[in-house]
Scaffold this motif. Structure first.
Motif, PDB file in Angstrom:
ATOM      1  N   ASP A 139      -8.326   3.957  -0.169  1.00 50.19           N
ATOM      2  CA  ASP A 139      -7.080   3.968  -0.941  1.00 50.19           C
ATOM      3  C   ASP A 139      -7.131   5.000  -2.055  1.00 50.19           C
ATOM      4  OD1 ASP A 139      -6.119   1.963   0.656  1.00 50.19           O
ATOM      5  OD2 ASP A 139      -6.561   0.347  -0.748  1.00 50.19           O
ATOM      6  N   GLU A 187      -5.932   8.198  -0.219  1.00 52.68           N
ATOM      7  CA  GLU A 187      -5.802   7.982   1.222  1.00 52.68           C
ATOM      8  C   GLU A 187      -6.671   8.950   2.025  1.00 52.68           C
ATOM      9  OE1 GLU A 187      -4.167   5.422   2.618  1.00 52.68           O
ATOM     10  OE2 GLU A 187      -3.769   4.742   0.574  1.00 52.68           O
ATOM     11  N   GLU A 206       0.773   4.095  -2.832  1.00 51.87           N
ATOM     12  CA  GLU A 206       0.462   5.485  -2.494  1.00 51.87           C
ATOM     13  C   GLU A 206       1.521   6.437  -3.048  1.00 51.87           C
ATOM     14  OE1 GLU A 206      -0.286   8.323   1.448  1.00 51.87           O
ATOM     15  OE2 GLU A 206       0.203   6.195   1.694  1.00 51.87           O
ATOM     16  N   HIS A 251       0.825  -1.210   0.000  1.00 49.80           N
ATOM     17  CA  HIS A 251       0.000   0.000   0.000  1.00 49.80           C
ATOM     18  C   HIS A 251       0.860   1.261   0.000  1.00 49.80           C
ATOM     19  CE1 HIS A 251      -3.554  -2.467   0.800  1.00 49.80           C
ATOM     20  NE2 HIS A 251      -4.276  -1.387   0.555  1.00 49.80           N
ATOM     21  N   ARG A 272     -10.220   4.419   5.972  1.00 52.47           N
ATOM     22  CA  ARG A 272      -9.400   5.180   5.025  1.00 52.47           C
ATOM     23  C   ARG A 272      -9.531   4.555   3.643  1.00 52.47           C
ATOM     24  NH1 ARG A 272      -5.437   8.964   5.273  1.00 52.47           N
ATOM     25  NH2 ARG A 272      -5.642   9.005   7.521  1.00 52.47           N
TER      26      ARG A 272
END
Length: 390
Positions: free
Chosen positions: A131, A114, A47, A43, A129
């Motif tokens: 993605d 996010e 991000e 992740h 949260r």
């Protein structure tokens, strides 16, 4: 706001069915397993890649951050493999493609990364949260990365991503004219992309329908309800309802298989894997408590297990055997062998290895195995598989 919600979206499939489970779990430490840590690392890479795409960080900053994450000094360094870049890239490419497509329909399209999502109007203190969120042309789409490979996760009727969608609508519904919510899960290592599309009305109806269960879960009320959702419950090792459910197989009095009815055999098949998993969890928990907290279980004691001999300094041992005592390399070394496909994929990358070994990678027919009818794989056909073998 605490880091994790008591009624977290990721465990919604459990607390919506077994409402006391959330409060029970809160009594046990949240020790993330290796898969969870690997997923967190994936992740973070995703991000960073998307932040570079939307230009919230520059190329140099991106390279620095990625290098730091992959280094041995990072707490995630041990989880990096070459094929992770490819798998994470599939998710990143999907998000970018969806946003680019959205911009063609709506010049005001938005991509949000996010985002903190609040759905506490329906679930007490509920938050999570998201993605990635794409909003355009009356549609809000949540895109969630799942990096796990052992258990397929699909978007249809998935309470976790529905809660994300609910939180996203709650956050942005007043800003954008949203009519449709698209819930997308990308699991590059098991199944790829799956989506569920709901009208805002249907999503809100679902939210209202789960409110009573969510309130019970928050208060720790309701009946303990064992089932497949118990797999990752931290309270499973102490849950009497689950123990009773698993030990219910004793009703067959350990008869020989040929003395059971077809229905009883099917019931045993459905329970066996869960029973073994649960029993192993109980054993692991009991050992940890005995070693780390000096717990003495009635009728059991800690002893030193079987130790396996090993050579502490292999290079030094090889030098002694060869130089000092004249043993040949054939006598002291194993024959050289090719690493496994999985090991090579981690080093070279899955797609790259497939390209470089084109025509040399084969997949023989697998051995037949019994699975529930809900499994997506086609039913095994002995005649077809015999023909493949020929």
């Amino acid at each position: 706001m605490s880091k994790h919600a008591l009624l977290s979206p990721s465990s919604a499939h459990r607390w919506l069915v077994c409402t006391p489970s959330a409060r029970l779990e809160a009594q046990y430490p949240d020790s993330a397993g290796e898969s969870a840590k690997e997923g967190t690392f994936a992740h973070k890479l995703a991000e960073l890649a998307l932040q570079r795409y939307v230009k919230t960080i520059g190329d140099m900053k991106y390279q620095q951050e990625v290098k730091a994450l992959k280094s041995g000094k990072s707490r995630f360094g041990d989880y990096y493999t070459r094929d992770m870049d490819e798998y994470v890239g599939e998710y990143v490419d999907l998000v970018i493609q969806k946003f680019e497509d959205a911009k063609e329909k709506d010049t005001e399209a938005a991509l949000l990364l996010e985002q903190s999502l609040d759905f506490s109007d329906w679930v007490p203190e509920g938050f999570g949260r998201g993605d990635a969120i794409v909003i355009a042309d009356g549609t809000l789409e949540i895109i969630d990365l799942k990096y796990g490979r052992n258990t397929p996760v699909t978007a249809a009727n998935n309470p976790q991503i529905r809660l994300y969608g609910l939180g996203a609508y709650n956050t942005f519904g007043a800003i954008y004219d949203i009519e449709t919510v698209c819930l997308t899960i990308m699991q590059p290592r098991n199944g790829g992309e799956s989506s569920e599309v709901l009208s805002v009305g249907d999503l809100l109806d679902w939210a209202v329908s789960i409110q009573p269960s969510a309130q019970k879960a928050y208060e720790g009320k309701g009946d303990l309800t064992p089932g497949p959702h118990c797999q990752f419950c931290r309270a499973a090792v102490r849950c009497r309802a689950l123990a009773a459910y698993q030990l219910d197989m004793a009703k067959y009095d350990f008869k020989d298989a040929d003395q059971l009815t077809d229905t009883e055999v099917a019931d045993v098949l459905a329970r066996t894997d869960e029973l073994v998993t649960w029993a192993n969890k109980v054993k692991s928990y009991a050992l940890t408590e005995a070693v780390e907290h000096d717990v003495h279980w009635p009728g059991w004691k800690l002893v030193e297990g079987r130790a396996v001999r090993k050579i502490s300094e292999p290079d030094q041992a090889a030098e002694v055997l060869s130089v000092q005592y004249g043993h040949t390399e054939d006598e002291i070394y194993k024959p050289r062998e090719l690493k496994t496909i999985t090991q090579l994929e981690k080093i070279i990358g899955k797609k790259t290895l497939a390209d470089e070994l084109a025509g040399l990678l084969i997949k023989p027919p697998g051995k037949p195995t019994l699975v529930p009818e809900s499994d997506k794989r086609p039913e095994w056909n002995s005649a077809q598989n015999d023909f493949k073998a020929i």
